[in-house]
Write a protein that holds these residues in place. Structure first.
Motif, PDB file in Angstrom:
ATOM      1  N   ASP A 176       0.832  -1.213   0.000  1.00  0.00           N
ATOM      2  CA  ASP A 176       0.000   0.000   0.000  1.00  0.00           C
ATOM      3  C   ASP A 176       0.865   1.262   0.000  1.00  0.00           C
ATOM      4  O   ASP A 176       0.533   2.263  -0.650  1.00  0.00           O
ATOM      5  N   TYR A 177       1.959   1.216   0.737  1.00  0.00           N
ATOM      6  CA  TYR A 177       2.868   2.367   0.796  1.00  0.00           C
ATOM      7  C   TYR A 177       3.386   2.707  -0.607  1.00  0.00           C
ATOM      8  O   TYR A 177       3.372   3.871  -1.036  1.00  0.00           O
ATOM      9  N   LEU A 178       3.809   1.692  -1.344  1.00  0.00           N
ATOM     10  CA  LEU A 178       4.317   1.926  -2.695  1.00  0.00           C
ATOM     11  C   LEU A 178       3.208   2.351  -3.653  1.00  0.00           C
ATOM     12  O   LEU A 178       3.412   3.205  -4.524  1.00  0.00           O
ATOM     13  N   LEU A 179       2.024   1.765  -3.478  1.00  0.00           N
ATOM     14  CA  LEU A 179       0.890   2.166  -4.309  1.00  0.00           C
ATOM     15  C   LEU A 179       0.559   3.643  -4.112  1.00  0.00           C
ATOM     16  O   LEU A 179       0.277   4.369  -5.071  1.00  0.00           O
ATOM     17  N   GLN A 180       0.610   4.093  -2.885  1.00  0.00           N
ATOM     18  CA  GLN A 180       0.290   5.494  -2.608  1.00  0.00           C
ATOM     19  C   GLN A 180       1.387   6.439  -3.079  1.00  0.00           C
ATOM     20  O   GLN A 180       1.153   7.645  -3.220  1.00  0.00           O
ATOM     21  N   LEU A 181       2.574   5.891  -3.333  1.00  0.00           N
ATOM     22  CA  LEU A 181       3.623   6.696  -3.949  1.00  0.00           C
ATOM     23  C   LEU A 181       3.480   6.725  -5.468  1.00  0.00           C
ATOM     24  O   LEU A 181       4.293   7.342  -6.159  1.00  0.00           O
ATOM     25  N   GLY A 182       2.455   6.059  -5.983  1.00  0.00           N
ATOM     26  CA  GLY A 182       2.179   6.084  -7.416  1.00  0.00           C
ATOM     27  C   GLY A 182       2.695   4.888  -8.183  1.00  0.00           C
ATOM     28  O   GLY A 182       2.540   4.812  -9.402  1.00  0.00           O
ATOM     29  N   HIS A 183       3.302   3.922  -7.502  1.00  0.00           N
ATOM     30  CA  HIS A 183       3.825   2.734  -8.192  1.00  0.00           C
ATOM     31  C   HIS A 183       2.701   1.741  -8.452  1.00  0.00           C
ATOM     32  O   HIS A 183       1.863   1.487  -7.590  1.00  0.00           O
ATOM     33  N   GLU A 184       2.710   1.167  -9.636  1.00  0.00           N
ATOM     34  CA  GLU A 184       1.775   0.092  -9.978  1.00  0.00           C
ATOM     35  C   GLU A 184       2.512  -1.173 -10.406  1.00  0.00           C
ATOM     36  O   GLU A 184       2.000  -2.274 -10.216  1.00  0.00           O
ATOM     37  N   ARG A 185       3.692  -1.011 -10.980  1.00  0.00           N
ATOM     38  CA  ARG A 185       4.509  -2.166 -11.359  1.00  0.00           C
ATOM     39  C   ARG A 185       5.423  -2.505 -10.170  1.00  0.00           C
ATOM     40  O   ARG A 185       6.536  -1.999 -10.062  1.00  0.00           O
ATOM     41  N   ILE A 186       4.898  -3.314  -9.271  1.00  0.00           N
ATOM     42  CA  ILE A 186       5.592  -3.628  -8.012  1.00  0.00           C
ATOM     43  C   ILE A 186       5.988  -5.107  -8.008  1.00  0.00           C
ATOM     44  O   ILE A 186       5.139  -5.981  -8.191  1.00  0.00           O
ATOM     45  N   GLY A 187       7.265  -5.370  -7.812  1.00  0.00           N
ATOM     46  CA  GLY A 187       7.759  -6.740  -7.744  1.00  0.00           C
ATOM     47  C   GLY A 187       7.862  -7.228  -6.308  1.00  0.00           C
ATOM     48  O   GLY A 187       7.886  -6.434  -5.357  1.00  0.00           O
ATOM     49  N   PHE A 188       7.930  -8.539  -6.144  1.00  0.00           N
ATOM     50  CA  PHE A 188       8.034  -9.158  -4.815  1.00  0.00           C
ATOM     51  C   PHE A 188       9.138 -10.213  -4.830  1.00  0.00           C
ATOM     52  O   PHE A 188       9.160 -11.087  -5.701  1.00  0.00           O
ATOM     53  N   ILE A 189      10.051 -10.118  -3.863  1.00  0.00           N
ATOM     54  CA  ILE A 189      11.124 -11.108  -3.714  1.00  0.00           C
ATOM     55  C   ILE A 189      10.968 -11.749  -2.344  1.00  0.00           C
ATOM     56  O   ILE A 189      11.041 -11.072  -1.310  1.00  0.00           O
ATOM     57  N   GLY A 190      10.731 -13.058  -2.334  1.00  0.00           N
ATOM     58  CA  GLY A 190      10.551 -13.787  -1.083  1.00  0.00           C
ATOM     59  C   GLY A 190      11.492 -14.963  -0.997  1.00  0.00           C
ATOM     60  O   GLY A 190      12.298 -15.218  -1.898  1.00  0.00           O
ATOM     61  N   GLY A 191      11.394 -15.699   0.109  1.00  0.00           N
ATOM     62  CA  GLY A 191      12.193 -16.903   0.276  1.00  0.00           C
ATOM     63  C   GLY A 191      11.532 -18.084  -0.409  1.00  0.00           C
ATOM     64  O   GLY A 191      10.650 -17.931  -1.251  1.00  0.00           O
ATOM     65  N   ASP A 192      11.947 -19.262  -0.027  1.00  0.00           N
ATOM     66  CA  ASP A 192      11.404 -20.495  -0.588  1.00  0.00           C
ATOM     67  C   ASP A 192       9.913 -20.607  -0.272  1.00  0.00           C
ATOM     68  O   ASP A 192       9.489 -20.327   0.857  1.00  0.00           O
ATOM     69  N   LYS A 193       9.113 -21.033  -1.247  1.00  0.00           N
ATOM     70  CA  LYS A 193       7.665 -21.123  -1.058  1.00  0.00           C
ATOM     71  C   LYS A 193       7.234 -22.211  -0.085  1.00  0.00           C
ATOM     72  O   LYS A 193       6.061 -22.269   0.281  1.00  0.00           O
ATOM     73  N   LYS A 194       8.152 -23.051   0.353  1.00  0.00           N
ATOM     74  CA  LYS A 194       7.778 -24.059   1.343  1.00  0.00           C
ATOM     75  C   LYS A 194       7.652 -23.445   2.735  1.00  0.00           C
ATOM     76  O   LYS A 194       7.096 -24.065   3.638  1.00  0.00           O
ATOM     77  N   TYR A 195       8.175 -22.218   2.911  1.00  0.00           N
ATOM     78  CA  TYR A 195       8.088 -21.550   4.215  1.00  0.00           C
ATOM     79  C   TYR A 195       6.813 -20.719   4.297  1.00  0.00           C
ATOM     80  O   TYR A 195       6.468 -19.976   3.367  1.00  0.00           O
ATOM     81  N   VAL A 196       6.121 -20.821   5.423  1.00  0.00           N
ATOM     82  CA  VAL A 196       4.839 -20.149   5.611  1.00  0.00           C
ATOM     83  C   VAL A 196       4.999 -18.633   5.565  1.00  0.00           C
ATOM     84  O   VAL A 196       4.131 -17.921   5.052  1.00  0.00           O
ATOM     85  N   MET A 197       6.107 -18.114   6.085  1.00  0.00           N
ATOM     86  CA  MET A 197       6.347 -16.675   6.053  1.00  0.00           C
ATOM     87  C   MET A 197       6.299 -16.145   4.618  1.00  0.00           C
ATOM     88  O   MET A 197       5.691 -15.103   4.340  1.00  0.00           O
ATOM     89  N   THR A 198       6.937 -16.863   3.692  1.00  0.00           N
ATOM     90  CA  THR A 198       6.928 -16.443   2.293  1.00  0.00           C
ATOM     91  C   THR A 198       5.512 -16.456   1.736  1.00  0.00           C
ATOM     92  O   THR A 198       5.094 -15.514   1.048  1.00  0.00           O
ATOM     93  N   LEU A 199       4.772 -17.508   2.020  1.00  0.00           N
ATOM     94  CA  LEU A 199       3.393 -17.618   1.531  1.00  0.00           C
ATOM     95  C   LEU A 199       2.525 -16.478   2.057  1.00  0.00           C
ATOM     96  O   LEU A 199       1.719 -15.899   1.318  1.00  0.00           O
TER      97      LEU A 199
END
Length: 347
Positions: A176-199
């Motif tokens: 939301d913070y980035l959206l309110q700065l006007g960004h719409e093309r927002i990427g996400f970098i997470g850890g391994d998908k087997k970890y609940v935190m990443t999910l």
């Protein structure tokens, strides 16, 4: 001649059983009496024989710690040193020690846990992660062995004690913070998908985009290890996209720094060309160039509360349930509005 509990009791003018309770930090003993007994112990140079006490009480006063199997992540990422500080302080307050389970593979760690449990080496265990289909969790649960998780369980959430952040909400707020700065093309970098935190963080990121009417793009999502080199690789991947993101949410500070450094090497400036929001807010996030805007997840408190939870479980036999550690947003200089007008958000 060896100093005994009876010698301490005589000097402190209490019963030997009272000295034993003071050593065990029994809450029924008043602080005034505890101070008097401890002064007598100090004056006489008395040190409790915890090994003998453990044999008598059938208790080791040791808590086993189970880390993720990737040693490279553990030793290179300051998240783990900070959470270990919290665990250590929480354990020391109740005179417990910590025993780290190590192994290069999941099978090696599993074998180590079986030896810990069946050999009576520890009273309880803290799993320092939460992932899907974890056979260590299944083993501990089947044996009804006391354990607490750092991270929300993937299964049996109402049956397992855990300490975690609200990672879905935290990622929503970062997006939301980035959206309110006007960004719409927002990427996400997470850890391994087997970890609940990443999910959970991925879910929060996607929730915020969908509320804003933006369809999440699969090419804008990358998973990998929480290492500096992983960030450099992610930077390369994003820049190879025909329409690269203008902003990134990164689930770890080490990766975020790798991304910023990788972008700089390719002539891409942060935040002028790509804004970055990170997670964890470890020490070097404030001193990086640029200083990283970050979601502080109170890493020390995660460890401290996990230690308190397992000890409470061991001493009272009660399940502490789920504990949510609050997070907060730290705005620095790694983000920039795409539009002249932007809203200020308070978390």
């Amino acid at each position: 001649m060896a100093i005994t509990i009876k010698d301490v009791a005589q000097l402190a003018n209490v019963a030997p059983s009272t000295v034993s309770r003071v050593i065990a930090n029994n809450p029924r003993i008043s602080e005034k009496t505890k101070v008097r007994v401890r002064k007598a112990m100090e004056k006489l140079g008395y040190h409790p024989n915890f090994i003998a006490r453990s044999l008598a009480n059938q208790s080791t006063r040791i808590i086993g710690l189970v880390l993720p199997c990737s040693s490279s992540v553990i030793y290179q990422n300051p998240y783990f040193s900070t959470i270990l500080q919290g665990l250590s302080e929480g354990a020391q307050e109740k005179q417990y020690s910590l025993l780290l389970s190590t192994g290069k593979t999941e099978d090696e760690i599993y074998e180590g846990i079986v030896k810990m449990v069946q050999g009576g080496m520890v009273d309880g265990i803290i799993l320092m992660y939460s992932r899907m289909n974890d056979h260590i969790l299944t083993y501990l649960k089947a044996r009804d062995f006391p354990f607490v998780m750092i991270g929300k369980p993937y299964d049996f959430i109402d049956e397992i004690s855990y300490v975690d952040n609200d990672n879905i909400l935290a990622a929503e707020q970062a997006t939301d913070y980035l959206l309110q700065l006007g960004h719409e093309r927002i990427g996400f970098i997470g850890g391994d998908k087997k970890y609940v935190m990443t999910l959970d963080r991925l879910a929060g990121y996607e929730n915020a985009l969908k509320r804003a009417g933006i369809v999440p793009r699969s090419e804008y999502t990358i998973q990998g290890e929480f290492l500096h080199n992983g960030g450099r690789a992610a930077a390369n991947s994003f820049l190879s996209i025909e329409e690269p993101p203008s902003a990134l949410i990164v689930s770890d500070e080490c990766v975020a720094l790798g991304i910023v450094h990788g972008l700089r090497e390719m002539g891409i400036r942060t935040p002028e060309e790509i804004s970055v929001v990170s997670f964890n807010n470890v020490l070097f996030s404030e001193f990086s160039l640029p200083a990283l805007t970050s979601v502080d997840i109170n890493i020390f408190d995660l460890g401290y509360q996990a230690a308190k939870s397992i000890i409470q479980k061991l001493q009272n036999g009660k399940e502490p349930g789920g504990i949510i550690i609050p997070h907060y947003f730290v705005e620095r200089s790694s983000c920039r509005p795409l539009k002249q007008e932007s809203l200020v958000m308070n978390y």
